[in-house]
Design an enzyme around this catalytic site. Structure first.
Site, PDB file in Angstrom:
ATOM      1  N   ASP A  31       0.883  -1.168   0.000  1.00 36.94           N
ATOM      2  CA  ASP A  31       0.000   0.000   0.000  1.00 36.94           C
ATOM      3  C   ASP A  31       0.917   1.213   0.000  1.00 36.94           C
ATOM      4  O   ASP A  31       1.592   1.481   0.996  1.00 36.94           O
ATOM      5  CB  ASP A  31      -0.893  -0.019   1.248  1.00 36.94           C
ATOM      6  CG  ASP A  31      -1.762   1.227   1.353  1.00 36.94           C
ATOM      7  OD1 ASP A  31      -1.687   2.095   0.446  1.00 36.94           O
ATOM      8  OD2 ASP A  31      -2.522   1.333   2.339  1.00 36.94           O
ATOM      9  N   SER A  47       1.171  10.873 -16.821  1.00 36.60           N
ATOM     10  CA  SER A  47       0.062  10.983 -17.760  1.00 36.60           C
ATOM     11  C   SER A  47       0.250  12.221 -18.614  1.00 36.60           C
ATOM     12  O   SER A  47       0.801  13.223 -18.157  1.00 36.60           O
ATOM     13  CB  SER A  47      -1.253  11.090 -16.986  1.00 36.60           C
ATOM     14  OG  SER A  47      -2.293  11.471 -17.849  1.00 36.60           O
ATOM     15  N   TYR A  96      -6.070  15.580 -10.467  1.00 35.48           N
ATOM     16  CA  TYR A  96      -5.283  14.478 -11.025  1.00 35.48           C
ATOM     17  C   TYR A  96      -4.114  15.039 -11.846  1.00 35.48           C
ATOM     18  O   TYR A  96      -2.970  14.582 -11.728  1.00 35.48           O
ATOM     19  CB  TYR A  96      -6.184  13.596 -11.892  1.00 35.48           C
ATOM     20  CG  TYR A  96      -5.480  12.432 -12.538  1.00 35.48           C
ATOM     21  CD1 TYR A  96      -5.165  11.292 -11.803  1.00 35.48           C
ATOM     22  CD2 TYR A  96      -5.141  12.460 -13.890  1.00 35.48           C
ATOM     23  CE1 TYR A  96      -4.518  10.212 -12.395  1.00 35.48           C
ATOM     24  CE2 TYR A  96      -4.495  11.389 -14.489  1.00 35.48           C
ATOM     25  CZ  TYR A  96      -4.191  10.268 -13.734  1.00 35.48           C
ATOM     26  OH  TYR A  96      -3.546   9.205 -14.323  1.00 35.48           O
ATOM     27  N   LYS A 141       0.005  14.573 -11.276  1.00 31.60           N
ATOM     28  CA  LYS A 141       0.872  13.971 -12.293  1.00 31.60           C
ATOM     29  C   LYS A 141       1.953  14.945 -12.782  1.00 31.60           C
ATOM     30  O   LYS A 141       3.018  14.507 -13.225  1.00 31.60           O
ATOM     31  CB  LYS A 141       0.033  13.428 -13.458  1.00 31.60           C
ATOM     32  CG  LYS A 141      -0.816  12.213 -13.072  1.00 31.60           C
ATOM     33  CD  LYS A 141       0.026  11.037 -12.591  1.00 31.60           C
ATOM     34  CE  LYS A 141      -0.757   9.741 -12.496  1.00 31.60           C
ATOM     35  NZ  LYS A 141       0.048   8.601 -12.057  1.00 31.60           N
ATOM     36  N   VAL A 172      -6.233   4.689 -21.838  1.00 35.36           N
ATOM     37  CA  VAL A 172      -6.366   3.227 -21.790  1.00 35.36           C
ATOM     38  C   VAL A 172      -7.689   2.819 -21.144  1.00 35.36           C
ATOM     39  O   VAL A 172      -8.103   3.397 -20.142  1.00 35.36           O
ATOM     40  CB  VAL A 172      -5.182   2.617 -21.002  1.00 35.36           C
ATOM     41  CG1 VAL A 172      -5.297   1.106 -20.918  1.00 35.36           C
ATOM     42  CG2 VAL A 172      -3.857   3.006 -21.658  1.00 35.36           C
TER      43      VAL A 172
END
Length: 277
Positions: free
Chosen positions: A63, A140, A194, A198, A231
């Site tokens: 984790d 990303s 997000y 990234k 994806v």
């Protein structure tokens, strides 16, 4: 007693891109492949599925939000293998676009895993990467889009060749604080939690690559960030254009850069090509 057998490890690997990366490494990497997942039963299920395909990954719980869990993994790698040859940091989370969770909570939760979790894994495992090792941080292209939506001042900081890890951590924490105060847009941040996490992963990769150059140049370790593409996973949904197998291509290419390769190193790579940051 540790063996000299090479070992590759993938985080967040019980499904999606991580699972596809493990499958591909099992076929191509000359050594053991360790599949890690937060949930033990899901991890064991994933291993079983690959065993039915004639592949034999090992499983270890991880984790990335739990420093104790990361240290247990490090100790396992040192004991069994005397270190690590290939590390793919794939574990990450994203809220769905329609998720009603307040933005500042999304910012904090996403940052905790995607940036700080990845940083904690690197802090424990980079020191045990063996010479000629390969490190791949799955970022990303959303980070590139988010970067372009930042204020010029923030863009300059994130593109700096001299930004330190401490400065980057300060900026990531500032994003969370600005989001809590509801002033993130005014402070020059994009509206994607997000995306900002990234940006953090990509810039962290550039910083760590620089550190490797300074401290371990003769070890010829190559470290890069990459975008797997859009994806079809639980995270991106069914409309995405790539299969998980196609998403695994660039991370696996970077994980298996041949011995003696000079690069890429410290780059952001998409479709096996270096993208300008």
């Amino acid at each position: 007693m540790s063996s000299d057998r090479p070992v590759a490890l993938v985080t967040g690997a019980n499904k999606g891109i991580g699972f596809a990366i493990v499958r591909d490494l099992c076929r191509k990497f000359l050594g053991d492949v360790v599949l890690t997942a937060r949930d033990e039963s899901r991890g064991h299920e994933a291993v079983k599925q690959l065993q039915t395909e004639g592949l034999s990954p090992r499983f270890h719980q991880l984790d990335i939000d739990n420093p104790q869990s990361i240290r247990a993994l490090r100790d396992f790698l040192l004991q069994e293998y005397g270190g690590l040859n290939v590390l793919v940091n794939n574990a990450g989370i994203a809220f769905k676009v329609v998720d009603p969770t307040p933005f500042h909570i999304q910012a904090e939760v996403t940052m905790k895993t995607n940036f700080f979790g990845t940083q904690d894994v690197c802090k424990e495992l980079l020191p045990i990467i063996k010479p000629q090792g390969r490190v791949v941080n799955v970022s990303s292209s959303v980070s590139l889009r988010a970067l372009k939506s930042c204020s010029p001042e923030l863009q300059q900081k994130f593109r700096s060749e001299t930004i330190t890890e401490e400065e980057l951590v300060g900026l990531m924490n500032k994003f969370i604080e600005d989001a809590k105060k509801g002033v993130h847009a005014k402070e020059g941040w994009p509206n994607s939690a997000y995306g900002v996490t990234k940006i953090g992963v990509t810039v962290l990769s550039r910083i760590y690559a620089r550190k490797l150059n300074e401290e371990r140049r003769e070890d010829k370790i190559l470290l890069n960030a990459c975008c797997p593409g859009w994806v079809r996973t639980d995270m991106a949904g069914p409309k995405a254009t790539k299969s998980p197998e196609e998403g695994a291509e660039t991370p696996v290419y970077l994980a298996l850069l041949p011995p003696g390769a000079e690069g890429p190193h410290g780059q952001f790579v998409q479709d096996k090509k270096v993208e300008p940051w």
